[in-house]
Each structure stands twice: as structure tokens, then as C-alpha cells.
Design an enzyme around this catalytic site. Sequence first.
Site, PDB file in Angstrom:
ATOM      1  N   HIS A   1       0.834  -1.204   0.000  1.00 21.09           N
ATOM      2  CA  HIS A   1       0.000   0.000   0.000  1.00 21.09           C
ATOM      3  C   HIS A   1       0.874   1.262   0.000  1.00 21.09           C
ATOM      4  O   HIS A   1       0.656   2.171  -0.809  1.00 21.09           O
ATOM      5  CB  HIS A   1      -0.922  -0.016   1.236  1.00 21.09           C
ATOM      6  CG  HIS A   1      -1.684   1.252   1.442  1.00 21.09           C
ATOM      7  ND1 HIS A   1      -2.939   1.438   0.929  1.00 21.09           N
ATOM      8  CD2 HIS A   1      -1.357   2.394   2.103  1.00 21.09           C
ATOM      9  CE1 HIS A   1      -3.369   2.655   1.272  1.00 21.09           C
ATOM     10  NE2 HIS A   1      -2.414   3.251   1.993  1.00 21.09           N
ATOM     11  N   GLU A   2       1.848   1.317   0.888  1.00 19.68           N
ATOM     12  CA  GLU A   2       2.704   2.505   0.982  1.00 19.68           C
ATOM     13  C   GLU A   2       3.561   2.679  -0.269  1.00 19.68           C
ATOM     14  O   GLU A   2       3.770   3.800  -0.734  1.00 19.68           O
ATOM     15  CB  GLU A   2       3.558   2.458   2.250  1.00 19.68           C
ATOM     16  CG  GLU A   2       2.767   2.496   3.548  1.00 19.68           C
ATOM     17  CD  GLU A   2       1.806   3.670   3.694  1.00 19.68           C
ATOM     18  OE1 GLU A   2       2.059   4.756   3.117  1.00 19.68           O
ATOM     19  OE2 GLU A   2       0.781   3.515   4.400  1.00 19.68           O
TER      20      GLU A   2
END
Length: 179
Positions: free
Chosen positions: A124-125
Site C-alpha cells: 500500500h505505501e
Amino acid sequence: MRIRSLTVGLAAAFAVSCPVLTAPSAAVPSAVTAQPLVVDRVLTYDARAAAEFRAAVDRGAAIWNASVDGVELRPAGAGQRADIRVVADDGWPRSLPDSLGRGTVYIGRQAIDQGHSAVRVAAHELGHMLGLPDRKPGPCSRLMSGASAGTSCTNPYPNAAERAQVEENFEGAAAGASM
């Protein structure tokens, strides 16, 4: 990756079928040779400060590499300045992009301690570094829904729309080009 395979295949076909040229002045570029070969955009990351999350970061990068063709995430080599720096800390996960493909990712222990998947958090990051925004609230099938999908969600894979957006973000980017 499909673009690399196509590029290698075209280069091999050209090398085999191209006649040997006797003088530079006799060379007339064909439509195929007049077009520059498409080169993927390579972004490097440094996960040495990711502590216990280093394997999760490597897995998140591998997931993106298998999911998109227009960009590749690679660990930075010794002495090489990375495009993306990954750090573990005690806060909440977050990304601080400087520009597309550059910045710092924090894999916060707070989310992991609450039960969120470390690989999903890392993917996600990294998605933020690839130009994707948060899409909260959202279902587990959407990687960029982040923590809003709940701790039972362990899906680290971008969906079709997320993959398409990253491809669009890096469309036409050549290796070494400034973003």
C-alpha cells in the site's frame, strides 16, 4: 514483464533479420529501427532501515513488479542513492513522496501491532510512491483502501484500476528519465 519480453523479442528479431551493412552511408533506417526501444522505468528502494519489515517491503515490491509493466522496483545497490527510502518506526504507516517515484515510506509498527498485514501495508505505501492516493473507505479488494478494509484483510495485490493508474502514471517513462 510483458514490455521487456516484447523489447527483447523485437531486438532479437531485428538482429537476426538485419543484413550486414558494409558502410554507414548505406544504412537506411526502417520503420522498426527508426523507433526507439521502450525501456521500463526503474525505481530503486532502500529497505535497510525497515528493520523487521524488510522482507515485507521486498515482497510488496515484488507484487508491484509482477502487477505492472511500466515501472520496476529494485533494491538499491551498495553505495547507490535510492529513489525510495523505507524506514520502520513506532507510528502509523505513511508515505511522504517528494515526487512521483521518490520519497520516504514509513512502515509504522502501530498498524502491525493492531493486526494489519505487514505485506499489505508495504505494498500500500509503495503504491503511494507510484502515484496512487488513499481510497477510503474501501473493500479489501482495493489495495489503496488501506486500513479501512480492517485487520482481517491481508490482500496485498492492487486491483485492475490501481494497476492501470500506475501504468498511466509511468507511461512513456524511460530508464534514467527525470520524473
